[in-house]
Design an enzyme around this catalytic site. Structure first.
Site, PDB file in Angstrom:
ATOM      1  N   ASP A  77       0.987  -1.180  -0.093  1.00 22.68           N
ATOM      2  CA  ASP A  77       0.272  -0.139  -0.538  1.00 22.68           C
ATOM      3  C   ASP A  77       0.616   1.341   0.320  1.00 22.68           C
ATOM      4  O   ASP A  77       1.440   1.117   0.794  1.00 22.68           O
ATOM      5  CB  ASP A  77      -1.444   0.298   1.161  1.00 22.68           C
ATOM      6  CG  ASP A  77      -1.917   1.013   1.119  1.00 22.68           C
ATOM      7  OD1 ASP A  77      -2.534   1.824   0.250  1.00 22.68           O
ATOM      8  OD2 ASP A  77      -2.665   0.760   2.042  1.00 22.68           O
ATOM      9  N   ASP A  91       0.887   5.377   0.115  1.00 22.02           N
ATOM     10  CA  ASP A  91      -0.306   6.143   0.130  1.00 22.02           C
ATOM     11  C   ASP A  91       0.469   7.509   0.398  1.00 22.02           C
ATOM     12  O   ASP A  91       1.834   7.850  -0.327  1.00 22.02           O
ATOM     13  CB  ASP A  91      -0.091   6.218   2.411  1.00 22.02           C
ATOM     14  CG  ASP A  91      -1.152   5.179   2.243  1.00 22.02           C
ATOM     15  OD1 ASP A  91      -2.813   4.851   1.672  1.00 22.02           O
ATOM     16  OD2 ASP A  91      -1.371   5.401   3.626  1.00 22.02           O
ATOM     17  N   HIS A 102      -2.544   0.162  -4.522  1.00 23.20           N
ATOM     18  CA  HIS A 102      -2.230  -0.817  -3.931  1.00 23.20           C
ATOM     19  C   HIS A 102      -1.402  -1.587  -5.290  1.00 23.20           C
ATOM     20  O   HIS A 102      -1.996  -2.183  -6.152  1.00 23.20           O
ATOM     21  CB  HIS A 102      -3.857  -1.582  -3.937  1.00 23.20           C
ATOM     22  CG  HIS A 102      -4.113  -0.346  -2.812  1.00 23.20           C
ATOM     23  ND1 HIS A 102      -6.386  -0.255  -2.768  1.00 23.20           N
ATOM     24  CD2 HIS A 102      -4.075   0.064  -1.479  1.00 23.20           C
ATOM     25  CE1 HIS A 102      -6.074   0.288  -1.790  1.00 23.20           C
ATOM     26  NE2 HIS A 102      -5.344   0.415  -0.897  1.00 23.20           N
ATOM     27  N   GLU A 104       3.256   0.693   3.431  1.00 16.60           N
ATOM     28  CA  GLU A 104       2.506  -0.755   3.968  1.00 16.60           C
ATOM     29  C   GLU A 104       2.552  -1.921   2.638  1.00 16.60           C
ATOM     30  O   GLU A 104       2.503  -2.109   2.445  1.00 16.60           O
ATOM     31  CB  GLU A 104       0.840   0.188   3.955  1.00 16.60           C
ATOM     32  CG  GLU A 104       0.785   1.022   5.529  1.00 16.60           C
ATOM     33  CD  GLU A 104      -0.372   1.316   5.313  1.00 16.60           C
ATOM     34  OE1 GLU A 104      -1.207   0.690   6.794  1.00 16.60           O
ATOM     35  OE2 GLU A 104      -1.099   2.218   4.788  1.00 16.60           O
TER      36      GLU A 104
END
Length: 185
Positions: free
Chosen positions: A92, A94, A129, A151
């Site tokens: 992930d 961001d 993603h 992440e």
């Protein structure tokens, strides 16, 4: 065709154009994900829901369903895929997309290293993603120099799916083991 149609139009109306777009998007998520009964719906605040609109859990398989059932449900605002430790992972990123639509350099490096694997724009429109295969026993949030965080999750999480492939990403998952090792080292 209505008078407003142009000779180059692919559809006869906005309704047909929307249906054509949905049909194309339906095929974007890889079969490696859609074939697994690990789908939920989610609320606008990214809370997982069952197809009946009740609370779901990323650790309770009885609250998950098939892709088709989740897709046909009107509960919540979108679909979510549950990671259960079977080797499918999500990286992930961001705030990876700059206001001009380009990738920030740190994100470009990660996307390039991931190779030809399914990558989609996150719900915020600012993140990505990156899906693939790797052994991730415990999720991690990795802060890097430059103020960004990555992440990496493989179990006990659900990912709010958008079905918006990034840069024509392929509808397959690739081995991202070496990238995950690099990120988590």
């Amino acid at each position: 065709m209505p008078i407003m149609a142009r000779s180059h139009a692919l559809t006869c109306s906005p309704r047909c154009r929307k249906a054509r777009s949905r049909a194309r998007q339906a095929n974007a998520i890889p079969a490696e994900l859609t074939s697994r009964p690990r789908w939920v719906r989610h609320s606008s605040t990214k809370v997982p829901l069952t197809t009946a609109g009740k609370a779901a859990s990323s650790t309770a398989p009885r609250t998950w369903t098939s892709y088709e059932d989740a897709r046909s449900s009107s509960a919540g605002v979108g679909l979510g895929f549950v990671l259960n430790g079977d080797g499918i992972v999500c990286i992930d990123l961001d705030h990876a997309i700059a206001p001009d639509g380009s990738l920030k350099p740190w994100a470009e490096d990660i996307v390039t290293a991931a190779g030809a694997t399914y990558t989609e724009v996150s719900a915020s429109g600012e993140g990505l993603h990156v899906f693939g295969y790797a052994d991730v026993r415990q999720g991690r949030r990795i802060r890097r120099e430059g103020g960004y965080a990555v992440e990496v999750y493989g179990t006990g999480r659900f990912i709010a799916m958008t079905n918006r492939p990034f840069r024509g990403a392929p509808s397959v998952l690739a081995d991202t083991s070496s990238l995950v090792r690099r990120l988590t080292a």
